[in-house]
Design a protein around this motif. Sequence first.
Motif, PDB file in Angstrom:
ATOM      1  N   HIS A  56     141.464  35.108-106.558  1.00 54.13           N
ATOM      2  CA  HIS A  56     140.130  35.422-106.261  1.00 54.13           C
ATOM      3  C   HIS A  56     140.069  36.573-106.935  1.00 54.13           C
ATOM      4  CE1 HIS A  56     138.252  32.135-104.381  1.00 54.13           C
ATOM      5  NE2 HIS A  56     139.481  32.120-103.604  1.00 54.13           N
ATOM      6  N   GLY A  88     137.439  29.947 -96.481  1.00 48.48           N
ATOM      7  CA  GLY A  88     138.738  29.974 -95.998  1.00 48.48           C
ATOM      8  C   GLY A  88     139.277  31.471 -95.787  1.00 48.48           C
ATOM      9  N   HIS A  89     138.729  32.362 -96.338  1.00 44.14           N
ATOM     10  CA  HIS A  89     139.108  33.818 -96.287  1.00 44.14           C
ATOM     11  C   HIS A  89     137.847  34.693 -96.464  1.00 44.14           C
ATOM     12  CE1 HIS A  89     141.047  31.499 -99.161  1.00 44.14           C
ATOM     13  NE2 HIS A  89     140.139  31.881-100.233  1.00 44.14           N
ATOM     14  N   PHE A 135     128.717  30.737 -92.093  1.00 37.54           N
ATOM     15  CA  PHE A 135     127.333  29.818 -92.563  1.00 37.54           C
ATOM     16  C   PHE A 135     127.560  28.320 -92.399  1.00 37.54           C
ATOM     17  CE2 PHE A 135     126.587  33.257 -95.716  1.00 37.54           C
ATOM     18  CZ  PHE A 135     125.250  33.405 -95.629  1.00 37.54           C
ATOM     19  N   ASP A 136     128.711  27.800 -92.493  1.00 38.77           N
ATOM     20  CA  ASP A 136     128.836  26.409 -92.260  1.00 38.77           C
ATOM     21  C   ASP A 136     128.512  26.073 -90.793  1.00 38.77           C
ATOM     22  OD1 ASP A 136     129.805  26.225 -94.950  1.00 38.77           O
ATOM     23  OD2 ASP A 136     131.603  26.226 -94.643  1.00 38.77           O
ATOM     24  N   GLY A 155     126.644  26.701 -96.286  1.00 37.45           N
ATOM     25  CA  GLY A 155     126.040  27.948 -97.043  1.00 37.45           C
ATOM     26  C   GLY A 155     124.698  27.596 -98.010  1.00 37.45           C
ATOM     27  N   GLY A 185     133.255  31.455-102.557  1.00 40.84           N
ATOM     28  CA  GLY A 185     131.979  30.773-102.449  1.00 40.84           C
ATOM     29  C   GLY A 185     130.661  31.604-102.087  1.00 40.84           C
ATOM     30  N   ALA A 222     127.777  32.984-103.949  1.00 38.90           N
ATOM     31  CA  ALA A 222     126.555  32.528-104.532  1.00 38.90           C
ATOM     32  C   ALA A 222     125.501  32.892-103.786  1.00 38.90           C
ATOM     33  CB  ALA A 222     126.873  30.906-104.327  1.00 38.90           C
ATOM     34  N   CYS A 275     133.948  31.915-109.115  1.00 38.35           N
ATOM     35  CA  CYS A 275     133.922  32.590-107.883  1.00 38.35           C
ATOM     36  C   CYS A 275     134.557  31.526-106.667  1.00 38.35           C
ATOM     37  CB  CYS A 275     132.522  33.073-107.105  1.00 38.35           C
ATOM     38  SG  CYS A 275     132.059  34.523-108.026  1.00 38.35           S
ATOM     39  N   ASP A 291     136.797  28.233-105.639  1.00 42.16           N
ATOM     40  CA  ASP A 291     138.072  27.869-105.897  1.00 42.16           C
ATOM     41  C   ASP A 291     138.384  27.145-107.241  1.00 42.16           C
ATOM     42  OD1 ASP A 291     139.135  28.803-103.564  1.00 42.16           O
ATOM     43  OD2 ASP A 291     139.562  26.956-102.765  1.00 42.16           O
TER      44      ASP A 291
HETATM   45  O1  KG4 Z   1     135.376  29.754-102.296  1.00 43.04           O
HETATM   46  P1  KG4 Z   1     134.922  28.191-101.686  1.00 43.04           P
HETATM   47  O2  KG4 Z   1     134.286  27.020-102.681  1.00 43.04           O
HETATM   48  O3  KG4 Z   1     136.129  27.500-101.063  1.00 43.04           O
HETATM   49  C1  KG4 Z   1     136.917  28.285-100.206  1.00 43.04           C
HETATM   50  O4  KG4 Z   1     138.034  28.375-100.520  1.00 43.04           O
HETATM   51  O5  KG4 Z   1     136.717  28.159 -98.931  1.00 43.04           O
HETATM   52  O6  KG4 Z   1     133.584  28.561-100.557  1.00 43.04           O
HETATM   53  C2  KG4 Z   1     133.084  27.688 -99.875  1.00 43.04           C
HETATM   54  C3  KG4 Z   1     132.094  28.423 -98.616  1.00 43.04           C
HETATM   55  C4  KG4 Z   1     131.519  27.481 -97.938  1.00 43.04           C
HETATM   56  O7  KG4 Z   1     131.713  27.844 -96.660  1.00 43.04           O
HETATM   57  C5  KG4 Z   1     129.969  27.506 -98.520  1.00 43.04           C
HETATM   58  O8  KG4 Z   1     129.214  27.230 -97.222  1.00 43.04           O
HETATM   59  C6  KG4 Z   1     129.915  28.807 -98.973  1.00 43.04           C
HETATM   60  O9  KG4 Z   1     131.214  28.923 -99.549  1.00 43.04           O
HETATM   61  N1  KG4 Z   1     128.914  28.865 -99.484  1.00 43.04           N
HETATM   62  C7  KG4 Z   1     127.651  29.544 -99.471  1.00 43.04           C
HETATM   63  C8  KG4 Z   1     126.846  29.445-100.494  1.00 43.04           C
HETATM   64  N2  KG4 Z   1     127.354  28.629-101.395  1.00 43.04           N
HETATM   65  C9  KG4 Z   1     128.638  28.373-100.811  1.00 43.04           C
HETATM   66  N3  KG4 Z   1     127.591  30.638 -98.270  1.00 43.04           N
HETATM   67  C10 KG4 Z   1     126.216  31.141 -98.417  1.00 43.04           C
HETATM   68  N4  KG4 Z   1     125.257  30.998 -99.370  1.00 43.04           N
HETATM   69  C11 KG4 Z   1     125.529  30.270-100.349  1.00 43.04           C
HETATM   70  N5  KG4 Z   1     124.623  29.913-101.186  1.00 43.04           N
END
Ligand code: KG4
Length: 339
Positions: free
Chosen positions: A121, A147-148, A175-176, A189, A278, A281, A304, A306
């Motif tokens: 990352h 996850g982190h 957020f989730d 999110g 994530g 975003a 940004c 994975d």
């Molecule tokens: O980095 P990622 O794709 O996967 C992991 O390694 O976890 O992150 C996914 C996370 C999810 O919890 C999702 O709800 C959050 O990123 N996310 C957001 C947005 N888009 C994705 N959180 C807030 N606002 C967003 N627009």
Amino acid sequence: MSRAVAEGLVLAIETSCDDTCAAVVTRDGVIASNVISSQGIHDAYGGVVPEIASRHHLELMDAVVEDALTRAGASLDDIGLVAVTRGPGLVGALLVGLSAAKAIAAVRRLPLAAVDHLQGHVSANFLRVDGGAPFDPPFLCLVASGGHTFLARVEEHHGFEVLGRTLDDAAGEAFDKGARLLGLPFPGGPHLQRAAEPGDPTAFAFPIAEKVAGLDFSFSGLKTSLLYAVRDLGEQEARRRHADLAASFQHAIVEALARRVERALEQTGLDRLAIGGGVAANGPLRARLSALGVEVHVPPLALCTDNAAMIAAAALHQPVTPYPEHLGLDAYSTSDRGL
Ligand code: KG4
Ligand code: ZN
């Protein structure tokens, strides 16, 4: 162990969670291909089911690697180094990627770079996007995903100092979970951000984790506050105030992240910031961090979240393990950095 790849392209594989990813990257950090196959199957469960993730990685792996090579206009003959995520993540999922990477490296007698996912990352910033320059150290890096969540001081291309980390939920997880309490689909999110748009971020004063010392984060109390707020309002009123609840909840997460970033910039004297994961975003988070008055680098969203290109980027700056030594490498589920 020998120093990083001398020649040839890097083929990288990432399977730490639910996305099956493969990428081909040049030694200069130019992305030749970056394939991400998302397993939408988990959405119905409100979270990632590890066993299902592993099985899908197995089914998708060959096709995703082949697709990455085809899109790069390359064959295995052009590959000089195989890179793979070794951890942290879901062990069953990681093992699928690690086994595939070892197999490819073994038949070609290639070295293997076993990459830490969190370093990946951070290293996403070193990739050249659209012919542009990499974002090189020194900088402060905020990684916030499902996850982190951590803040790192990045002084070199390999390695980083963790300045703060979440003590419980990750920001994306918050957020989730908040989205779930508000009846929104997974992953929460983007849905919560949309629901929050017409809302007032100051309508509800949710806790901003100021009780947590230093540069660490905590989001579990925030989730409980939302639960109580929804319960106290009653079903009908909570539905009427839906946008205000979402906006205030989002505001608390954004503020918690931004205030720690501000503090870390002050403490370190760094004046450049990179954002990954994530949650990068999130529109209000980007806006808040962009207003801090420091140079802010946000890679394109596909880098940004994975992806395997970031694993290749990390591989370019770290030691590699030659064949057949790398056949003995194992995956790990948690990082030794307490993340
Ligand atoms: O980095 P990622 O794709 O996967 C992991 O390694 O976890 O992150 C996914 C996370 C999810 O919890 C999702 O709800 C959050 O990123 N996310 C957001 C947005 N888009 C994705 N959180 C807030 N606002 C967003 N627009
Ligand atoms: Zn990640």
